[in-house]
Write an enzyme that holds these catalytic residues in place. Structure first.
Site, PDB file in Angstrom:
ATOM      1  N   HIS A  11      -1.230   5.854   9.159  1.00 43.18           N
ATOM      2  CA  HIS A  11       0.345   6.346   9.009  1.00 43.18           C
ATOM      3  C   HIS A  11       0.381   8.147   9.962  1.00 43.18           C
ATOM      4  O   HIS A  11       1.367   8.919   9.282  1.00 43.18           O
ATOM      5  CB  HIS A  11       1.095   6.321   8.012  1.00 43.18           C
ATOM      6  CG  HIS A  11       1.355   5.277   6.730  1.00 43.18           C
ATOM      7  ND1 HIS A  11       0.031   4.586   6.432  1.00 43.18           N
ATOM      8  CD2 HIS A  11       2.485   4.349   7.283  1.00 43.18           C
ATOM      9  CE1 HIS A  11       0.116   3.079   6.254  1.00 43.18           C
ATOM     10  NE2 HIS A  11       1.575   3.064   5.713  1.00 43.18           N
ATOM     11  N   HIS A  33       0.566  -1.102  -0.339  1.00 45.85           N
ATOM     12  CA  HIS A  33      -0.012   0.065   0.510  1.00 45.85           C
ATOM     13  C   HIS A  33       0.918   1.482   0.550  1.00 45.85           C
ATOM     14  O   HIS A  33      -0.140   2.112   0.634  1.00 45.85           O
ATOM     15  CB  HIS A  33      -1.061   0.315   1.171  1.00 45.85           C
ATOM     16  CG  HIS A  33      -0.177   0.656   2.809  1.00 45.85           C
ATOM     17  ND1 HIS A  33      -0.635  -0.401   3.663  1.00 45.85           N
ATOM     18  CD2 HIS A  33       0.521   0.560   3.088  1.00 45.85           C
ATOM     19  CE1 HIS A  33       0.165  -0.112   4.830  1.00 45.85           C
ATOM     20  NE2 HIS A  33       1.101   0.150   4.330  1.00 45.85           N
ATOM     21  N   GLU A  67       4.823  -4.707   9.565  1.00 46.03           N
ATOM     22  CA  GLU A  67       3.101  -4.612   9.010  1.00 46.03           C
ATOM     23  C   GLU A  67       3.111  -5.835   8.526  1.00 46.03           C
ATOM     24  O   GLU A  67       2.028  -6.184   7.257  1.00 46.03           O
ATOM     25  CB  GLU A  67       3.491  -3.872   7.610  1.00 46.03           C
ATOM     26  CG  GLU A  67       3.591  -1.927   7.919  1.00 46.03           C
ATOM     27  CD  GLU A  67       3.866  -1.376   6.765  1.00 46.03           C
ATOM     28  OE1 GLU A  67       3.301  -0.016   6.889  1.00 46.03           O
ATOM     29  OE2 GLU A  67       3.427  -1.644   5.275  1.00 46.03           O
ATOM     30  N   HIS A 115      11.448  -4.343   4.909  1.00 40.91           N
ATOM     31  CA  HIS A 115      11.633  -2.887   4.606  1.00 40.91           C
ATOM     32  C   HIS A 115      11.823  -1.982   5.302  1.00 40.91           C
ATOM     33  O   HIS A 115      11.095  -2.421   6.643  1.00 40.91           O
ATOM     34  CB  HIS A 115      10.214  -2.188   3.801  1.00 40.91           C
ATOM     35  CG  HIS A 115       9.519  -2.153   4.424  1.00 40.91           C
ATOM     36  ND1 HIS A 115       8.546  -2.779   4.962  1.00 40.91           N
ATOM     37  CD2 HIS A 115       8.749  -0.765   4.686  1.00 40.91           C
ATOM     38  CE1 HIS A 115       7.366  -1.976   5.190  1.00 40.91           C
ATOM     39  NE2 HIS A 115       7.756  -0.715   5.280  1.00 40.91           N
TER      40      HIS A 115
END
Length: 279
Positions: free
Chosen positions: A59, A12, A240, A193
Protein backbone atom coordinates in the site's frame (compact mmCIF):
# COMPACT_ATOMS: atom_id res chain seq x y z
CA UNK A 1 9.11 -33.16 -0.97
CA UNK A 2 7.48 -29.89 0.03
CA UNK A 3 3.71 -30.01 0.34
CA UNK A 4 1.03 -27.35 0.52
CA UNK A 5 -1.27 -28.56 3.26
CA UNK A 6 -3.84 -25.77 3.23
CA UNK A 7 -4.86 -22.22 2.52
CA UNK A 8 -6.29 -19.31 4.49
CA UNK A 9 -8.17 -16.21 3.38
CA UNK A 10 -8.21 -13.22 5.72
CA UNK A 11 -8.61 -9.48 5.82
CA UNK A 12 -5.55 -7.32 6.37
CA UNK A 13 -6.99 -3.87 7.09
CA UNK A 14 -4.80 -1.69 9.36
CA UNK A 15 -7.67 -1.02 11.78
CA UNK A 16 -7.37 -4.68 12.85
CA UNK A 17 -3.82 -4.07 14.10
CA UNK A 18 -4.93 -1.00 16.02
CA UNK A 19 -7.80 -2.96 17.59
CA UNK A 20 -5.39 -5.69 18.73
CA UNK A 21 -2.86 -3.17 20.01
CA UNK A 22 -5.55 -1.46 22.09
CA UNK A 23 -7.23 -4.62 23.39
CA UNK A 24 -10.54 -4.06 21.60
CA UNK A 25 -11.17 -7.64 20.46
CA UNK A 26 -14.10 -8.19 22.86
CA UNK A 27 -15.86 -4.88 22.19
CA UNK A 28 -19.24 -5.11 20.40
CA UNK A 29 -17.88 -3.68 17.16
CA UNK A 30 -14.92 -6.08 16.88
CA UNK A 31 -16.07 -9.25 18.63
CA UNK A 32 -17.96 -10.83 15.65
CA UNK A 33 -14.82 -10.39 13.57
CA UNK A 34 -12.27 -11.75 16.03
CA UNK A 35 -14.52 -14.63 17.13
CA UNK A 36 -13.88 -16.26 13.75
CA UNK A 37 -10.14 -16.73 14.25
CA UNK A 38 -9.60 -19.30 17.08
CA UNK A 39 -10.40 -22.35 14.88
CA UNK A 40 -7.84 -21.24 12.29
CA UNK A 41 -5.24 -20.51 14.97
CA UNK A 42 -5.86 -23.94 16.51
CA UNK A 43 -5.40 -25.65 13.14
CA UNK A 44 -2.16 -23.79 12.43
CA UNK A 45 -0.80 -24.61 15.90
CA UNK A 46 -1.73 -28.26 15.41
CA UNK A 47 -0.32 -28.57 11.87
CA UNK A 48 2.83 -26.52 12.58
CA UNK A 49 3.61 -25.36 9.04
CA UNK A 50 7.23 -24.58 8.25
CA UNK A 51 6.50 -21.90 5.67
CA UNK A 52 3.73 -19.41 4.89
CA UNK A 53 3.47 -18.15 1.31
CA UNK A 54 1.55 -14.92 1.71
CA UNK A 55 -0.20 -13.09 -1.12
CA UNK A 56 -0.85 -9.44 -0.32
CA UNK A 57 -0.75 -6.01 -1.92
CA UNK A 58 1.68 -3.28 -0.92
CA UNK A 59 0.00 0.00 0.00
CA UNK A 60 2.91 2.35 -0.62
CA UNK A 61 5.56 1.19 1.86
CA UNK A 62 7.83 -0.72 -0.56
CA UNK A 63 6.26 0.17 -3.93
CA UNK A 64 4.66 3.51 -4.70
CA UNK A 65 2.85 4.79 -7.79
CA UNK A 66 6.15 5.74 -9.47
CA UNK A 67 7.32 2.10 -9.44
CA UNK A 68 4.60 -0.53 -9.32
CA UNK A 69 5.49 -4.10 -10.34
CA UNK A 70 2.64 -6.32 -11.42
CA UNK A 71 4.02 -9.26 -9.43
CA UNK A 72 6.85 -9.09 -6.89
CA UNK A 73 8.22 -11.59 -4.40
CA UNK A 74 10.80 -11.62 -1.68
CA UNK A 75 13.78 -13.97 -1.58
CA UNK A 76 15.36 -12.55 1.58
CA UNK A 77 16.24 -14.19 4.88
CA UNK A 78 14.45 -11.46 6.83
CA UNK A 79 11.79 -8.81 6.23
CA UNK A 80 11.24 -5.57 8.14
CA UNK A 81 8.15 -3.48 8.78
CA UNK A 82 8.12 0.28 9.42
CA UNK A 83 5.71 3.09 10.25
CA UNK A 84 3.13 3.52 7.47
CA UNK A 85 1.28 6.44 9.04
CA UNK A 86 -1.66 4.36 10.37
CA UNK A 87 -0.51 4.41 13.96
CA UNK A 88 0.14 0.67 13.90
CA UNK A 89 3.00 -0.52 16.13
CA UNK A 90 5.99 -1.69 14.11
CA UNK A 91 6.36 -5.44 14.44
CA UNK A 92 9.54 -7.51 14.95
CA UNK A 93 11.31 -8.80 11.82
CA UNK A 94 9.71 -11.60 9.82
CA UNK A 95 11.91 -14.59 8.97
CA UNK A 96 12.16 -15.52 5.28
CA UNK A 97 12.83 -18.84 3.54
CA UNK A 98 15.39 -17.96 0.90
CA UNK A 99 16.03 -21.44 -0.55
CA UNK A 100 12.39 -22.15 -1.33
CA UNK A 101 11.92 -18.52 -2.42
CA UNK A 102 14.68 -18.75 -5.01
CA UNK A 103 13.35 -22.10 -6.20
CA UNK A 104 9.90 -20.59 -6.70
CA UNK A 105 11.35 -17.49 -8.38
CA UNK A 106 13.32 -19.54 -10.90
CA UNK A 107 10.36 -21.80 -11.56
CA UNK A 108 8.02 -18.84 -12.13
CA UNK A 109 10.34 -17.24 -14.66
CA UNK A 110 10.59 -20.56 -16.47
CA UNK A 111 6.78 -20.62 -16.46
CA UNK A 112 6.60 -17.23 -18.15
CA UNK A 113 5.97 -14.95 -15.15
CA UNK A 114 8.19 -11.87 -15.17
CA UNK A 115 8.54 -11.45 -11.43
CA UNK A 116 10.18 -8.54 -9.67
CA UNK A 117 12.54 -10.42 -7.35
CA UNK A 118 13.38 -8.54 -4.15
CA UNK A 119 16.47 -9.37 -2.12
CA UNK A 120 15.46 -6.57 0.27
CA UNK A 121 11.82 -5.75 0.89
CA UNK A 122 9.85 -3.85 3.53
CA UNK A 123 6.49 -5.47 4.28
CA UNK A 124 3.39 -3.48 5.21
CA UNK A 125 0.10 -4.21 6.98
CA UNK A 126 -0.99 -6.44 4.10
CA UNK A 127 1.47 -9.00 5.45
CA UNK A 128 1.90 -8.06 9.11
CA UNK A 129 -1.79 -7.95 10.09
CA UNK A 130 -2.48 -11.56 8.96
CA UNK A 131 0.55 -12.83 10.87
CA UNK A 132 -0.59 -11.10 14.05
CA UNK A 133 -4.14 -12.37 13.57
CA UNK A 134 -2.94 -15.97 13.36
CA UNK A 135 -0.24 -15.71 16.03
CA UNK A 136 -1.25 -12.88 18.41
CA UNK A 137 1.43 -11.18 20.43
CA UNK A 138 3.99 -11.38 17.59
CA UNK A 139 4.33 -15.13 18.16
CA UNK A 140 5.08 -15.93 14.50
CA UNK A 141 8.85 -16.28 14.90
CA UNK A 142 8.78 -20.06 14.44
CA UNK A 143 7.37 -19.90 10.91
CA UNK A 144 9.15 -18.68 7.78
CA UNK A 145 7.36 -16.38 5.35
CA UNK A 146 7.59 -15.85 1.59
CA UNK A 147 5.87 -12.58 0.58
CA UNK A 148 4.25 -12.42 -2.86
CA UNK A 149 2.95 -8.98 -3.77
CA UNK A 150 0.23 -8.39 -6.40
CA UNK A 151 -0.55 -4.93 -7.76
CA UNK A 152 -4.07 -3.95 -6.71
CA UNK A 153 -3.59 -0.18 -6.55
CA UNK A 154 -2.62 1.22 -9.94
CA UNK A 155 -3.79 0.30 -13.43
CA UNK A 156 -2.91 -1.77 -15.32
CA UNK A 157 -3.48 -4.56 -12.80
CA UNK A 158 -3.34 -8.33 -13.39
CA UNK A 159 -6.70 -9.94 -14.13
CA UNK A 160 -8.21 -12.79 -12.07
CA UNK A 161 -7.32 -15.33 -14.75
CA UNK A 162 -3.66 -14.30 -14.46
CA UNK A 163 -3.58 -14.31 -10.67
CA UNK A 164 -5.13 -17.79 -10.59
CA UNK A 165 -2.44 -18.93 -13.02
CA UNK A 166 0.25 -17.36 -10.81
CA UNK A 167 -1.04 -19.31 -7.83
CA UNK A 168 -1.08 -22.52 -9.84
CA UNK A 169 2.52 -21.94 -10.97
CA UNK A 170 3.59 -21.38 -7.35
CA UNK A 171 1.77 -24.55 -6.32
CA UNK A 172 3.69 -26.53 -8.93
CA UNK A 173 6.97 -24.96 -7.86
CA UNK A 174 6.42 -25.88 -4.22
CA UNK A 175 5.59 -29.47 -5.10
CA UNK A 176 8.87 -29.77 -7.06
CA UNK A 177 11.00 -28.60 -4.12
CA UNK A 178 12.96 -31.48 -2.65
CA UNK A 179 13.08 -30.49 1.02
CA UNK A 180 10.40 -31.89 3.32
CA UNK A 181 8.42 -28.75 4.20
CA UNK A 182 4.83 -28.14 5.23
CA UNK A 183 3.51 -25.03 3.50
CA UNK A 184 0.33 -23.01 4.05
CA UNK A 185 -0.75 -20.31 1.60
CA UNK A 186 -2.45 -17.10 2.75
CA UNK A 187 -4.61 -14.98 0.46
CA UNK A 188 -5.10 -11.66 2.20
CA UNK A 189 -7.23 -8.59 1.54
CA UNK A 190 -10.71 -7.24 1.72
CA UNK A 191 -13.62 -8.59 -0.22
CA UNK A 192 -16.17 -6.02 -1.40
CA UNK A 193 -15.29 -2.50 -0.29
CA UNK A 194 -15.01 1.02 -1.61
CA UNK A 195 -13.15 3.55 0.49
CA UNK A 196 -13.70 6.71 -1.54
CA UNK A 197 -15.81 8.34 -4.23
CA UNK A 198 -19.57 8.32 -4.74
CA UNK A 199 -19.93 4.69 -3.65
CA UNK A 200 -17.80 4.99 -0.50
CA UNK A 201 -18.95 2.37 2.00
CA UNK A 202 -20.36 0.06 -0.69
CA UNK A 203 -20.44 -3.64 0.32
CA UNK A 204 -22.00 -6.50 -1.64
CA UNK A 205 -22.49 -9.35 0.84
CA UNK A 206 -24.18 -11.65 -1.69
CA UNK A 207 -21.25 -11.31 -4.09
CA UNK A 208 -18.73 -11.92 -1.29
CA UNK A 209 -20.47 -15.14 -0.21
CA UNK A 210 -20.67 -16.28 -3.83
CA UNK A 211 -16.93 -15.73 -4.22
CA UNK A 212 -16.15 -17.70 -1.06
CA UNK A 213 -18.31 -20.56 -2.32
CA UNK A 214 -16.55 -20.54 -5.71
CA UNK A 215 -13.12 -20.46 -4.12
CA UNK A 216 -13.97 -23.83 -2.61
CA UNK A 217 -15.75 -25.59 -5.43
CA UNK A 218 -15.05 -23.82 -8.73
CA UNK A 219 -12.17 -21.31 -8.65
CA UNK A 220 -11.91 -21.33 -12.45
CA UNK A 221 -15.32 -19.68 -12.61
CA UNK A 222 -13.89 -16.59 -10.93
CA UNK A 223 -11.69 -16.01 -13.99
CA UNK A 224 -14.81 -14.97 -15.93
CA UNK A 225 -14.58 -11.64 -14.10
CA UNK A 226 -12.39 -8.77 -15.22
CA UNK A 227 -11.08 -6.28 -12.70
CA UNK A 228 -13.71 -3.85 -13.98
CA UNK A 229 -16.35 -6.47 -13.15
CA UNK A 230 -14.93 -6.75 -9.63
CA UNK A 231 -15.09 -2.97 -9.22
CA UNK A 232 -18.69 -2.87 -10.42
CA UNK A 233 -19.81 -5.80 -8.28
CA UNK A 234 -17.70 -5.20 -5.20
CA UNK A 235 -16.41 -1.65 -5.17
CA UNK A 236 -13.16 0.01 -6.21
CA UNK A 237 -10.99 -1.98 -3.79
CA UNK A 238 -12.61 -5.36 -4.49
CA UNK A 239 -9.71 -6.10 -6.83
CA UNK A 240 -8.01 -7.36 -3.67
CA UNK A 241 -9.98 -10.54 -4.34
CA UNK A 242 -7.09 -11.35 -6.66
CA UNK A 243 -4.99 -12.34 -3.65
CA UNK A 244 -7.64 -14.82 -2.55
CA UNK A 245 -7.84 -16.19 -6.09
CA UNK A 246 -4.05 -16.61 -6.24
CA UNK A 247 -4.10 -18.49 -2.93
CA UNK A 248 -6.72 -20.90 -4.24
CA UNK A 249 -4.72 -21.44 -7.42
CA UNK A 250 -1.77 -22.69 -5.35
CA UNK A 251 -4.01 -25.45 -3.94
CA UNK A 252 -3.85 -27.48 -7.10
CA UNK A 253 -6.59 -30.02 -6.53
CA UNK A 254 -9.80 -30.31 -4.59
CA UNK A 255 -10.05 -28.78 -1.14
CA UNK A 256 -12.09 -29.30 1.99
CA UNK A 257 -13.52 -26.25 3.73
CA UNK A 258 -12.77 -26.56 7.44
CA UNK A 259 -13.94 -23.17 8.67
CA UNK A 260 -15.55 -19.94 7.48
CA UNK A 261 -16.51 -16.63 9.02
CA UNK A 262 -17.90 -13.72 7.00
CA UNK A 263 -18.47 -10.39 8.70
CA UNK A 264 -19.33 -6.96 7.33
CA UNK A 265 -18.86 -4.15 7.68
CA UNK A 266 -15.56 -4.00 9.48
CA UNK A 267 -13.77 -0.73 8.73
CA UNK A 268 -16.11 -0.34 5.71
CA UNK A 269 -14.96 -3.69 4.35
CA UNK A 270 -16.41 -7.13 3.74
CA UNK A 271 -14.17 -9.59 5.60
CA UNK A 272 -14.02 -13.25 4.58
CA UNK A 273 -12.08 -15.71 6.74
CA UNK A 274 -11.78 -19.22 5.39
CA UNK A 275 -9.62 -22.25 6.13
CA UNK A 276 -9.15 -24.78 3.34
CA UNK A 277 -7.43 -28.14 3.64
CA UNK A 278 -5.61 -29.21 0.51
CA UNK A 279 -6.42 -32.73 -0.61
Amino acid sequence: MAKIIGGVTTSHIPAIANAMANGLEETPYWKPFFDGYPPVRDWLNEQKPDVIILFYNDHGLEFFIDKKPTFAMGVADEYYNSDEGWGIPTIPPVTGESELSWHIANSLVEDGFDMTICQEMKVDHGLTVPLNLMWPGHNYGHVKVIPVCINCEQHPMPQPKRTLALGQAIGRAVESFEDDLKVVVFGTGGMSHQLDGERAGFINRAFDIECLDKLVSDPESLTQYSNYDLVELGGAQAVELNMLIAMRGALLGEVTELHRNYHAPISNTGSGLMLLENK
